[in-house]
Structure formats: structure tokens, C-alpha cells
Design an enzyme around this catalytic site. Structure first.
Site, PDB file in Angstrom:
ATOM      1  N   HIS A   1       4.065 -10.181   2.899  1.00  0.00           N
ATOM      2  CA  HIS A   1       3.141 -11.149   3.522  1.00  0.00           C
ATOM      3  C   HIS A   1       2.384 -12.027   2.528  1.00  0.00           C
ATOM      4  O   HIS A   1       1.684 -12.947   2.931  1.00  0.00           O
ATOM      5  CB  HIS A   1       2.191 -10.445   4.494  1.00  0.00           C
ATOM      6  CG  HIS A   1       1.130  -9.574   3.872  1.00  0.00           C
ATOM      7  ND1 HIS A   1      -0.159  -9.994   3.695  1.00  0.00           N
ATOM      8  CD2 HIS A   1       1.171  -8.303   3.407  1.00  0.00           C
ATOM      9  CE1 HIS A   1      -0.880  -9.008   3.169  1.00  0.00           C
ATOM     10  NE2 HIS A   1      -0.091  -7.979   2.980  1.00  0.00           N
TER      11      HIS A   1
ATOM     12  N   THR B   1      13.016   4.416  11.239  1.00  0.00           N
ATOM     13  CA  THR B   1      13.934   3.309  11.528  1.00  0.00           C
ATOM     14  C   THR B   1      13.473   2.070  10.778  1.00  0.00           C
ATOM     15  O   THR B   1      12.295   1.727  10.801  1.00  0.00           O
ATOM     16  CB  THR B   1      13.957   3.049  13.055  1.00  0.00           C
ATOM     17  OG1 THR B   1      14.352   4.263  13.685  1.00  0.00           O
ATOM     18  CG2 THR B   1      14.931   1.939  13.410  1.00  0.00           C
TER      19      THR B   1
ATOM     20  N   THR C   1       0.860  -1.194   0.000  1.00  0.00           N
ATOM     21  CA  THR C   1       0.000   0.000   0.000  1.00  0.00           C
ATOM     22  C   THR C   1       0.895   1.242   0.000  1.00  0.00           C
ATOM     23  O   THR C   1       0.703   2.162  -0.797  1.00  0.00           O
ATOM     24  CB  THR C   1      -0.936  -0.009   1.240  1.00  0.00           C
ATOM     25  OG1 THR C   1      -1.782  -1.155   1.132  1.00  0.00           O
ATOM     26  CG2 THR C   1      -1.782   1.248   1.322  1.00  0.00           C
TER      27      THR C   1
ATOM     28  N   GLN D   1       0.769  -9.534  -6.448  1.00  0.00           N
ATOM     29  CA  GLN D   1       0.233 -10.893  -6.615  1.00  0.00           C
ATOM     30  C   GLN D   1       1.066 -11.747  -7.561  1.00  0.00           C
ATOM     31  O   GLN D   1       0.877 -12.960  -7.636  1.00  0.00           O
ATOM     32  CB  GLN D   1      -1.228 -10.836  -7.088  1.00  0.00           C
ATOM     33  CG  GLN D   1      -2.179 -10.224  -6.078  1.00  0.00           C
ATOM     34  CD  GLN D   1      -2.390 -11.090  -4.830  1.00  0.00           C
ATOM     35  OE1 GLN D   1      -2.088 -12.293  -4.826  1.00  0.00           O
ATOM     36  NE2 GLN D   1      -2.885 -10.486  -3.762  1.00  0.00           N
TER      37      GLN D   1
ATOM     38  N   CYS E   1      -9.288  -6.776   1.237  1.00  0.00           N
ATOM     39  CA  CYS E   1      -8.569  -5.644   1.819  1.00  0.00           C
ATOM     40  C   CYS E   1      -9.490  -4.511   2.245  1.00  0.00           C
ATOM     41  O   CYS E   1      -9.043  -3.436   2.564  1.00  0.00           O
ATOM     42  CB  CYS E   1      -7.531  -5.120   0.831  1.00  0.00           C
ATOM     43  SG  CYS E   1      -6.366  -6.361   0.355  1.00  0.00           S
TER      44      CYS E   1
ATOM     45  N   ASN F   1      -5.597  -9.261  -7.832  1.00  0.00           N
ATOM     46  CA  ASN F   1      -5.722  -9.992  -6.573  1.00  0.00           C
ATOM     47  C   ASN F   1      -7.030 -10.760  -6.441  1.00  0.00           C
ATOM     48  O   ASN F   1      -7.097 -11.769  -5.754  1.00  0.00           O
ATOM     49  CB  ASN F   1      -5.563  -9.035  -5.382  1.00  0.00           C
ATOM     50  CG  ASN F   1      -6.360  -7.770  -5.530  1.00  0.00           C
ATOM     51  OD1 ASN F   1      -6.209  -7.043  -6.506  1.00  0.00           O
ATOM     52  ND2 ASN F   1      -7.213  -7.488  -4.582  1.00  0.00           N
TER      53      ASN F   1
ATOM     54  N   SER G   1       5.161  -6.955  -1.758  1.00  0.00           N
ATOM     55  CA  SER G   1       4.812  -7.053  -0.346  1.00  0.00           C
ATOM     56  C   SER G   1       5.245  -8.407   0.184  1.00  0.00           C
ATOM     57  O   SER G   1       5.127  -9.415  -0.513  1.00  0.00           O
ATOM     58  CB  SER G   1       3.296  -6.897  -0.213  1.00  0.00           C
ATOM     59  OG  SER G   1       2.935  -6.926   1.129  1.00  0.00           O
TER      60      SER G   1
END
Ligand code: PMP
Length: 378
Positions: free
Chosen positions: A196, A232, A70, A174, A320, A146, A194
Site C-alpha cells: 500500500h 488462503t 507488519t 519506505q 501508524c 518512515n 508492503s
């Protein structure tokens, strides 16, 4: 439990869990600290960066770690437009919300390529539109959708965009772990990924930026990530992401063999039940793990609940949207009949999905959703 929602998120890969559990005290510092522990963690972050770049065959790219795709999509689109004074953006109505909502909120000219009823784009139409473009432009188009799993011909689109001196951003979320990715030959300008979706932790992603391009930061502060994304570094996330990336080659192979065979078996069984069952994108180039289908007997939401009660996790399209079950904007753009839109469910398999699980899913769906359907879908 049967988990068939890999397009929403994938379970943490066992190697990733092991890797994170084994992080040593002497490695867990702030990568910006100049002491030994800081330098150790900096080294590991840089190794992870190189590992991801080399896995994606991205010699011509740099990589900025973000909090997920995102953020990568936001940074790519807004950051590029700001830096390069872009006047027009082209995209698709079927993009993920993190692209489409950004595009819709930009204060520049927006245009959308048409989506065919099978979910694909028309390369001729794209060329016709871009050939008339007189000012600087950016195209943002996803590699694979997706919801439907439909794959867009990014190599061809990228060539057309380049022919008319445009810039192309690709949401590659994807595609990672499901299609082979060779970024140097795709030659897009910006590429979002991404962690995950491939068994890495949530809250970590990346934007790959072609070395010929420059962007402006969206998050300003300590100047981390080459001044393009302050904050960080998410050290645990980066370590986990890099470990998950090591599995990508294997995941891609499984997705196009065992997983695809199981998906195809499911679709063959579904089609035998009734010719009223629609499989979206069936005749199109699609991800091997995704089966997006509808039978107008029961609402998507009721099917998801009925399956959940039997320990099966699937999704009603886009997961989502904060748990909201809203009619799919992807199916709307494909001009799918309302009764199918309201009864669509997405089954997305992954590396741990078995043939037995697919058969169980089919039997439960047949009994609890197909036969028990109240036929009350608009
Ligand atoms: N783009 C696509 C195509 C996606 O599927 C997702 C996740 N559903 C995202 C972007 C957003 O990714 P993240 O969850 O890492 O913010």
C-alpha cells in the site's frame, strides 16, 4: 483535497484499480484448488511472485506473501530467531513499531545502535559492537525511516554484519518506489515490503528471504506459501501488488526528480520564513518526498487539525499509532528538543503531488500555523 501523507499510505494507482476490475471469473479461484480455476489463480500468484522478485533484482531470493510489512517484520525476526537459535538482536530506537516492539518483547539479548542527532548511524560504532560478538546474532535495521525519510547505508551495514557472520533483516517498506533497490547486491538476508505504500492494495506485503537462509513460520495451518505462511492467498491483493510493482521504476524516478524538486522548494520557502524552523535530517541522505519539520508555535496535533480544515492531509510523524498523537520516538532517539518534538509535522509527497499544491500548503501553513501559532508549545 491535498493529500501529502504518502508515507502513511498511497492512493490506489489507477492501473491497479483497472487490473483488479478486470479480473475474470475463470481466474478467481483458490490457488490451492486442483481444478482449472484454482490452477489459473495459482499461475497468476506465481507470476506475481516472479514479477516482484525480478523488479527488486532478487535472483538469490524467495518471496513469501504476507498481510503487510507488519507481518513480514514479525515473521522475519521471530521466524529467523526461532529457526536458527539466535542469541542476540541489534536494532535501532528509530525503527517502526512493527520492529521495535517485536525486538523489545523477545526473550533474548537486545542491543541498540546509537542514532546520531541527524538521525543516522555510526558505521564505526556498529563495527566495534559487532566485532565483539561471540554468539549468533541478527541485525534488524530499516532502509529508510518512515517519519524522517532518513536513509541508512544498508550496503555498508550489510557488509559489516557479514564480516562478523551475522544475519541482517531490513525493513524496506519506505524505500520501495523511492530508492532504487537491487537486492542481490544489497545482499541482506531478509527484506520486508508492503504494497500500500506504492499504490497497491492494503493488507498485502511480502518477505523476501535470501536462498541461503531458513525461517520458521509464525502462522500455521494449510501450509500455503511453502509452509511459511498458512492461509488462503490474498489473490486480489497479490494481483494488485504485482501491478503496483510494475510502476516502481517510474515512481523511483519521479521521487528523485519532480517530487524532490517540489519538496526542496517547500523547504527553501520554510527556511526563508524563520531560522527557528527545523527540518529534521536536512543534511542527511533522505527520501526525496519527505519533509519532516517543526516550528515551536503550535502543537503537531493542532497543526494537523488546522490543515485538515483547509482540506490538506499531513501527519504528525508516525501515523501508524492508531490515530494517537504521541511524541515521536524517532525524534526522541535523535535527542531533539521537546518543543520541536511537540510541534513536528510530516509532509510526504507522492506521484500526484503538484507544485501548485505545495505552494498552497505553504501559504496555508504560514497563515494558519506559523502566524496563528499560540507559542504555547513546551
Ligand atoms: N515499516 C515501515 C517503515 C512502515 O512505514 C510501515 C507502515 N507505516 C510498516 C513497516 C508497516 O507496514 P504495513 O502497514 O504494511 O503493516
Amino acid at each position: 483535497m491535498i493529500y501529502f501523507d504518502y508515507n502513511a499510505t498511497a492512493p490506489l494507482h489507477k492501473n491497479v484499480i483497472k487490473k483488479i476490475q478486470n479480473i475474470k471469473f475463470e481466474e478467481f479461484g483458490n490457488p490451492s484448488s486442483i481444478h482449472k480455476i484454482g490452477r489459473n489463480s495459482k499461475k497468476i500468484v506465481e507470476e506475481a511472485r516472479r514479477n516482484i522478485l525480478s523488479t527488486l533484482k532478487a535472483k538469490n531470493y524467495d518471496l513469501i506473501f504476507t498481510s503487510g510489512a507488519t507481518e513480514s517484520n514479525n515473521l522475519a525476526i521471530k521466524g529467523f530467531i526461532k529457526k536458527n537459535n539466535i542469541k542476540t538482536i541489534y536494532s535501532l530506537e528509530t525503527e517502526h513499531a512493527s520492529v521495535i516492539d517485536v525486538v523489545k518483547n523477545l526473550g533474548i539479548e537486545k542491543k541498540f545502535f546509537k542514532t546520531n542527532s541527524n538521525g543516522t548511524v555510526n558505521l564505526k560504532e556498529i563495527e566495534e559492537l559487532l566485532s565483539k560478538q561471540t554468539s549468533s546474532f541478527l541485525v534488524s535495521i530499516m532502509f529508510a525511516n518512515n517519519e524522517s525519510g532518513i536513509i541508512h547505508p544498508i550496503t555498508e551495514i550489510s557488509k559489516i554484519v557479514k564480516k562478523y557472520n551475522g544475519i541482517i533483516h531490513c525493513d524496506g517498506v519506505q524505500s520501495l518506489g523511492k530508492i532504487e533497490i537491487d537486492l542481490d547486491s544489497l545482499d541482506v538476508d531478509l527484506f520486508s515490503i508492503s504494497s500500500h505504500k506504492i499504490g497497491g492494495p492494503t493488507g498485502i506485503g511480502a518477505l523476501l528471504i535470501n536462498l541461503r537462509n531458513n525461517i520458521s513460520p509464525e502462522i500455521i495451518g494449510g501450509g500455503q506459501e511453502k509452509n511459511l505462511r498458512s492461509g488462503t492467498e490474498n489473490y486480489l491483493g497479490i494481483v494488485g501488488f504485482s501491478e503496483a510493482i510494475n510502476e516502481v521504476k517510474n515512481l523511483t524516478r519521479i521521487c528523485n526528480s519532480e517530487i524532490k524538486n517540489n519538496r526542496d522548494l517547500l523547504e527553501t520557502n520554510l527556511k526563508k520564513l524563520s531560522n527557528e524552523i527545523k527540518i529534521f535530517g536536512e543534511d542527511t541522505d533522505r527520501l526525496g518526498n519527505t519533509c519532516y519539520f517543526a516550528y515551536p508555535s503550535m502543537t503537531s496535533e493542532n497543526q494537523v487539525i488546522a490543515l485538515d480544515q483547509k482540506g490538506i492531509c499531513v501527519s504528525s510523524g508516525a501515523a501508524c499509532s492508531s490515530g494517537k498523537v504521541e511524541p515521536s520516538h524517532v525524534l526522541k532517539a535523535m535527542k531533539v528538543d521537546d518543543k520541536y518534538i511537540h510541534s513536528a509535522i510530516r509532509v510526504s509527497l507522492g506521484w500526484d503531488s503538484t507544485k501548485e499544491q505545495v505552494e498552497t500548503f505553504f501559504n496555508v501553513w504560514k497563515l494558519d500555523c506559523f502566524k496563528n501559532g499560540a507559542l504555547n508549545v513546551r
